[in-house]
Enzyme design. Structure first.
Site, PDB file in Angstrom:
ATOM      1  N   LEU A  59     -66.273  30.639 -13.462  1.00 41.76           N
ATOM      2  CA  LEU A  59     -65.557  29.553 -13.462  1.00 41.76           C
ATOM      3  C   LEU A  59     -65.422  28.734 -15.047  1.00 41.76           C
ATOM      4  CD1 LEU A  59     -65.358  28.040  -9.766  1.00 41.76           C
ATOM      5  CD2 LEU A  59     -63.539  29.378 -10.904  1.00 41.76           C
ATOM      6  N   ASP A  60     -65.121  28.526 -15.863  1.00 43.98           N
ATOM      7  CA  ASP A  60     -64.787  28.338 -17.231  1.00 43.98           C
ATOM      8  C   ASP A  60     -65.827  26.281 -17.213  1.00 43.98           C
ATOM      9  OD1 ASP A  60     -63.897  30.237 -18.413  1.00 43.98           O
ATOM     10  OD2 ASP A  60     -61.568  29.299 -18.812  1.00 43.98           O
ATOM     11  N   PRO A  61     -65.856  25.349 -17.575  1.00 43.16           N
ATOM     12  CA  PRO A  61     -66.870  24.577 -17.649  1.00 43.16           C
ATOM     13  C   PRO A  61     -65.663  23.659 -16.506  1.00 43.16           C
ATOM     14  CG  PRO A  61     -67.451  26.125 -19.579  1.00 43.16           C
ATOM     15  CD  PRO A  61     -66.389  26.535 -18.834  1.00 43.16           C
ATOM     16  N   VAL A  63     -63.359  23.827 -14.931  1.00 45.60           N
ATOM     17  CA  VAL A  63     -62.588  24.431 -14.023  1.00 45.60           C
ATOM     18  C   VAL A  63     -63.678  23.548 -12.764  1.00 45.60           C
ATOM     19  CG1 VAL A  63     -62.010  26.177 -12.662  1.00 45.60           C
ATOM     20  CG2 VAL A  63     -61.562  26.137 -14.996  1.00 45.60           C
TER      21      VAL A  63
END
Length: 300
Positions: A59-61, A63
């Site tokens: 998961l991107d930072p 998100v």
């Protein structure tokens, strides 16, 4: 062979060394950083520490949401999440007022779509096919739409929002994104980093294991969607040394979920329901001889 015992009867150290946590990832850190924090928290409380922590899908930072974490020896089974269906709730930021046909256009994106990973991605930028199982418009307000997306692993939601904006004729980009499910893990029982830290402290300092047992599940929970075989203890001992599963060692099989799949991934268990290995079904579990499961990961 390590004897963890039945999943519901394990000691806390055994649970922490073969467990899964359905974590609610906060905004800011990467999934990798969150996994490292959890490893450090557990290592601080368990003598000798554990062998690591693995997350089930990046998961991107920015998100938030559902990030199952595999603890200790359970990191060996991270592949069970490779094809897991993901579910997201996303804010679609339109560059113009939402058109009347928004729901109709969104529905056209259901099914297989082509995507090329963004320039900043860690994978090779080549055209890939991704599956959108459901794309529902939950709410629309002026230039914003709330979307629920169920999709195959590896789908780029940011790219999906961009392409949807092009199809609508307004242009669009992704606003806030939250993952609400990964496979059978969803947002109904998420726990925070603070919940985990408190539960570890209650166990280590107050000798109260109950909060930790509510947060850390036996790792077998992550294997529940897979077809399964129960094998004899003698066969399990051989598997622990690297041998495949042979037909005489199979006690029972529950393979209905994947009978149509060639060489399906299966999980093997002892009679007390402790996981022993992951492997590929290559033979008949009802046969009298021959190899039934070729090993991929030994879990003990």
């Amino acid at each position: 062979m390590a004897d963890r015992g039945a999943p519901d009867d394990r000691s806390i150290p055994n649970l922490l060394d073969f467990g899964v946590v359905n974590l609610d990832k906060p905004p800011g850190p990467s999934a990798h950083q969150v996994a490292a924090w959890v490893r450090d928290m557990v290592d601080e409380r368990v003598p000798g520490g554990i062998d690591g922590v693995a997350h089930a899908g990046t998961l991107d930072p920015k998100v938030t949401g559902c990030l199952p974490l595999l603890l200790g020896d359970a990191t060996r089974m991270a592949q069970v999440f490779d094809d897991a269906v993901k579910e997201y709730v996303a804010v679609l930021e339109l560059h113009g007022r939402a058109p009347a046909d928004l729901e109709t256009v969104a529905a056209e994106f259901e099914g297989p779509i082509y995507q090329k990973p963004p320039r900043k991605s860690a994978v090779k930028r080549q055209l890939r096919v991704r599956e959108i199982h459901d794309l529902d418009v939950l709410e629309v307000e002026d230039r914003r739409a709330l979307l629920r997306i169920r999709c195959g692993s590896g789908t780029y939601i940011r790219k999906l929002c961009h392409d949807l904006g092009l199809a609508l004729g307004t242009g669009a980009h992704m606003g806030h994104l939250r993952r609400t499910a990964t496979g059978q893990f969803d947002d109904r029982d998420l726990v925070t980093l603070e919940d985990l830290a408190d539960a570890l402290a209650w166990w280590a300092e107050d000798d109260d294991p109950d909060p930790l047992r509510e947060i850390v599940r036996p790792a077998e929970h992550a294997l529940a969607p897979l077809p399964g075989l129960t094998i004899a203890p003698s066969a399990a001992a051989q598997v622990a040394e690297g041998a495949p599963v042979y037909a005489p060692g199979v006690i029972a099989a529950d393979l209905a979920a994947d009978r149509a799949t060639d060489r399906p991934l299966v999980a093997c268990y002892t009679p007390d329901e402790a996981a022993i290995c992951l492997g590929r079904l290559v033979g008949d579990p009802d046969g009298e001889s021959g190899t039934v499961v070729e090993l991929e990961r030994v879990l003990v």
